[in-house]
Enzyme design. Structure first.
Site, PDB file in Angstrom:
ATOM      1  CB  THR A 133     -91.568   8.193  24.905  1.00 59.49           C
ATOM      2  OG1 THR A 133     -91.024   7.706  23.683  1.00 59.49           O
ATOM      3  CG2 THR A 133     -92.912   7.557  25.174  1.00 59.49           C
ATOM      4  CG  PHE A 177     -93.046   5.920  15.825  1.00 59.34           C
ATOM      5  CD1 PHE A 177     -93.852   5.426  16.840  1.00 59.34           C
ATOM      6  CD2 PHE A 177     -93.407   7.098  15.215  1.00 59.34           C
ATOM      7  CE1 PHE A 177     -95.016   6.092  17.224  1.00 59.34           C
ATOM      8  CE2 PHE A 177     -94.570   7.781  15.587  1.00 59.34           C
ATOM      9  CZ  PHE A 177     -95.378   7.271  16.590  1.00 59.34           C
ATOM     10  NE  ARG A 211     -87.518  -1.417  14.018  1.00 59.60           N
ATOM     11  CZ  ARG A 211     -87.584  -2.259  12.992  1.00 59.60           C
ATOM     12  NH1 ARG A 211     -87.931  -3.502  13.159  1.00 59.60           N
ATOM     13  NH2 ARG A 211     -87.280  -1.856  11.770  1.00 59.60           N
ATOM     14  CD  GLU A 212     -81.647   1.352  21.977  1.00 58.07           C
ATOM     15  OE1 GLU A 212     -80.867   0.423  22.255  1.00 58.07           O
ATOM     16  OE2 GLU A 212     -82.137   2.091  22.838  1.00 58.07           O
ATOM     17  CB  CYS A 261     -88.805   1.956  24.155  1.00 60.33           C
ATOM     18  SG  CYS A 261     -87.742   3.240  23.541  1.00 60.33           S
ATOM     19  NE  ARG A 304     -80.741   2.431  27.775  1.00 61.32           N
ATOM     20  CZ  ARG A 304     -81.063   3.539  27.112  1.00 61.32           C
ATOM     21  NH1 ARG A 304     -81.628   4.547  27.758  1.00 61.32           N
ATOM     22  NH2 ARG A 304     -80.833   3.640  25.825  1.00 61.32           N
TER      23      ARG A 304
HETATM   24  C1  UDX Z   1     -88.975   0.005  20.357  1.00 62.35           C
HETATM   25  C2  UDX Z   1     -89.994   0.305  19.257  1.00 62.35           C
HETATM   26  O1  UDX Z   1     -90.013  -0.777  18.304  1.00 62.35           O
HETATM   27  C3  UDX Z   1     -89.682   1.626  18.579  1.00 62.35           C
HETATM   28  O2  UDX Z   1     -90.695   1.934  17.630  1.00 62.35           O
HETATM   29  C4  UDX Z   1     -89.611   2.717  19.625  1.00 62.35           C
HETATM   30  O3  UDX Z   1     -89.249   3.957  19.045  1.00 62.35           O
HETATM   31  C5  UDX Z   1     -88.612   2.360  20.721  1.00 62.35           C
HETATM   32  O4  UDX Z   1     -88.945   1.085  21.270  1.00 62.35           O
HETATM   33  P1  UDX Z   1     -86.474  -0.907  20.507  1.00 62.35           P
HETATM   34  O5  UDX Z   1     -86.678  -0.900  21.988  1.00 62.35           O
HETATM   35  O6  UDX Z   1     -85.243  -0.299  19.949  1.00 62.35           O
HETATM   36  O7  UDX Z   1     -87.695  -0.177  19.756  1.00 62.35           O
HETATM   37  O8  UDX Z   1     -86.490  -2.439  20.033  1.00 62.35           O
HETATM   38  P2  UDX Z   1     -87.540  -3.449  19.358  1.00 62.35           P
HETATM   39  O9  UDX Z   1     -86.923  -3.982  18.134  1.00 62.35           O
HETATM   40  O10 UDX Z   1     -88.874  -2.884  19.247  1.00 62.35           O
HETATM   41  O11 UDX Z   1     -87.552  -4.643  20.445  1.00 62.35           O
HETATM   42  C6  UDX Z   1     -88.005  -4.422  21.782  1.00 62.35           C
HETATM   43  C7  UDX Z   1     -87.866  -5.686  22.584  1.00 62.35           C
HETATM   44  O12 UDX Z   1     -88.801  -6.672  22.168  1.00 62.35           O
HETATM   45  C8  UDX Z   1     -86.505  -6.356  22.488  1.00 62.35           C
HETATM   46  O13 UDX Z   1     -86.147  -6.860  23.756  1.00 62.35           O
HETATM   47  C9  UDX Z   1     -86.735  -7.483  21.504  1.00 62.35           C
HETATM   48  O14 UDX Z   1     -85.812  -8.537  21.642  1.00 62.35           O
HETATM   49  C10 UDX Z   1     -88.139  -7.892  21.900  1.00 62.35           C
HETATM   50  N1  UDX Z   1     -88.867  -8.593  20.838  1.00 62.35           N
HETATM   51  C11 UDX Z   1     -89.163  -7.948  19.680  1.00 62.35           C
HETATM   52  C12 UDX Z   1     -89.292  -9.891  21.038  1.00 62.35           C
HETATM   53  O15 UDX Z   1     -89.052 -10.500  22.091  1.00 62.35           O
HETATM   54  N2  UDX Z   1     -90.007 -10.503  20.048  1.00 62.35           N
HETATM   55  C13 UDX Z   1     -90.313  -9.901  18.881  1.00 62.35           C
HETATM   56  O16 UDX Z   1     -90.966 -10.524  18.040  1.00 62.35           O
HETATM   57  C14 UDX Z   1     -89.880  -8.570  18.681  1.00 62.35           C
END
Ligand code: UDX
Length: 424
Positions: free
Chosen positions: A121, A152, A154-155, A260, A328
């Protein structure tokens, strides 16, 4: 096609292995010897469900290899993906040092036409910078094209996400590079958005920031619902059924964390400020996110009589979300820090994250003697805990559910005092 992946973190390793699945030949390049050694031995240096199986499969089939040798790797591959980190700089903007180093090493070592793709990114304008950095490092003028192709995934669900993307974005001004990228992705069944590099770079920030915005919206609404004695889960569910809103990213909790969202929101805020067009909506989303852990700690304090000193508190979950060992920007860390400042006796559990002690206590061991449990990560393991057997182990029976994921009526029927984010 022969593909070089520079940077073997979550994005690089997953991208490389997904290209192996699509029949391409992949080399993973990283300067970190320990990562290379681990990957060569079929071991991931991070936790990601399903990815290690792919690694073992493609090492055995000789579809992927790993190296530290930049020169050879650059020379031998046609398409080079830059998947190195773009950490947050001190002013909130993305730090492109690693990207620049990679671009320069490509420029120095290339001896025929290459397509260089940024997967990391990166801020708007980075493709132009990468082009400049490569050109300036070349001894002879060898043609190349730079493409922006953000990831895009997600972990925690990286393999599934990368195999089944909602869309693929290809940002380039070169017809030749566009053709090569189309070929590379020809077996994916999703829309391909073709645009220029600047729009492509913006799409990634815009997507992540929008999702972060959704989370902050529901979290701020949760605080309001809490005051009004409304269960925010009911609200999320009902508004999510409106197809224009959609059900995803509407779970109220402790705020977004991870590698992210916090970084990307901050970078877009910085980009907007730098050009004199601040995005107040994002600045507010970041502020709401920061406040969410304070709000929850305050709830815990009030419920426990205003003073946490000497209380024994068991924090369940350290990872920033379920199915990853990544901590992180995890909200748990903010909660833990604040609890320690309040001088509590702290116990911590996570099914995957290795604690400083190097040990993995069980949930039962962690909650024994505790006055309260604070749920910080939405692990499935925690959704199915046998609370009836845990209750007798505890000193007092408070559950603070930072993820609104426990059945309130069930634990209340067992005699627990339960408080969610806004779960009335
Ligand atoms: C994110 C994006 O979804 C992904 O497309 C991008 O490539 C990288 O960043 P990621 O960080 O792996 O992915 O996790 P994600 O599942 O998106 O969750 C991000 C954060 O939001 C987490 O802390 C999660 O717990 C929180 N979250 C997510 C909420 O608090 N509520 C929700 O409804 C969804």
């Amino acid at each position: 096609m022969k593909i070089l992946i520079v940077g073997t973190g979550y994005v690089g390793t997953t991208t490389g292995l997904i290209f192996c699945e699509m029949g391409h030949q992949v080399t993973g390049l990283d300067l970190d010897e320990t990562k290379i050694k681990a990957l060569e031995a079929g071991k991931l240096h991070f936790y990601e469900p399903g990815l290690e199986d792919l690694l073992i499969k493609h090492i055995a089939a000789k579809n992927i290899s790993f190296t530290k040798k930049t020169k050879k790797a650059v020379k031998e591959n046609d398409v080079i993906f830059i998947c190195v980190g773009t950490p947050q700089g001190t002013d909130g903007s993305a730090d492109l040092t690693f990207v620049k180093n990679v671009a320069e090493s490509i420029g120095k070592n290339m001896d025929n036409y290459k397509v260089i793709v940024t997967k990391s990114t990166v801020p708007v304008g980075t493709a132009e910078l990468v082009t400049k950095w490569i050109s300036e490092s070349q001894k002879d003028k060898i043609p190349f094209d730079v493409v922006s192709n953000p990831e895009f995934l997600r972990e925690g669900s990286a393999v599934l996400d990368a195999l089944n993307p909602d869309r693929i974005v290809i940002g380039t001004t070169s017809e030749k590079a566009r053709g090569i990228m189309r070929d590379l992705y020809k077996d994916f069944h999703c829309p391909i958005v073709e645009t220029n590099p600047r729009a492509s770079e913006m799409i990634k920030y815009a997507a992540n920031s929008f999702l972060a915005l959704k989370i902050s919206y529901i979290n701020e609404l949760a605080r309001l619902c809490n005051r009004l004695q409304i269960n925010v889960n009911d609200v999320s569910k009902a508004i999510g059924l409106d197809h224009r809103i959609g059900p995803h990213f509407l779970n109220a909790g402790l705020g977004y964390g991870g590698s992210c969202f916090p970084k990307d929101v901050s970078a877009l805020i910085q980009i907007a400020r730098q050009i004199g067009r601040p995005m107040s909506i994002l600045e507010s989303a970041a502020k709401v996110n920061k406040e969410q852990t304070d709000y929850f700690i305050e709830k815990i304090k009030q419920a426990l009589g205003g003073n946490l000193q000497s209380k024994t508190i068991a924090v369940l979950g350290v990872a920033f979300k379920a199915n990853t060992d990544d901590t992180r920007e995890a909200p748990s860390l903010v909660i833990i820090k604040q609890l320690l400042e309040e001088k509590v006796n702290l116990r911590v559990h996570d099914p995957i994250v290795k604690l400083a002690s190097g040990q993995f206590p069980t949930v039962a061991e962690t909650v024994t003697g505790a006055d309260a449990v604070v749920l910080c990560t939405d692990w499935d393991d925690y959704k199915t805990l046998d609370w009836a057997s845990l209750k007798p182990l505890m000193n007092q029976s408070y559950i603070f559910d930072g993820r609104n994921m426990i059945d309130k009526s069930l634990v209340e029927s067992l005699g627990f005092n339960y408080l969610g984010v806004a779960n009335h």
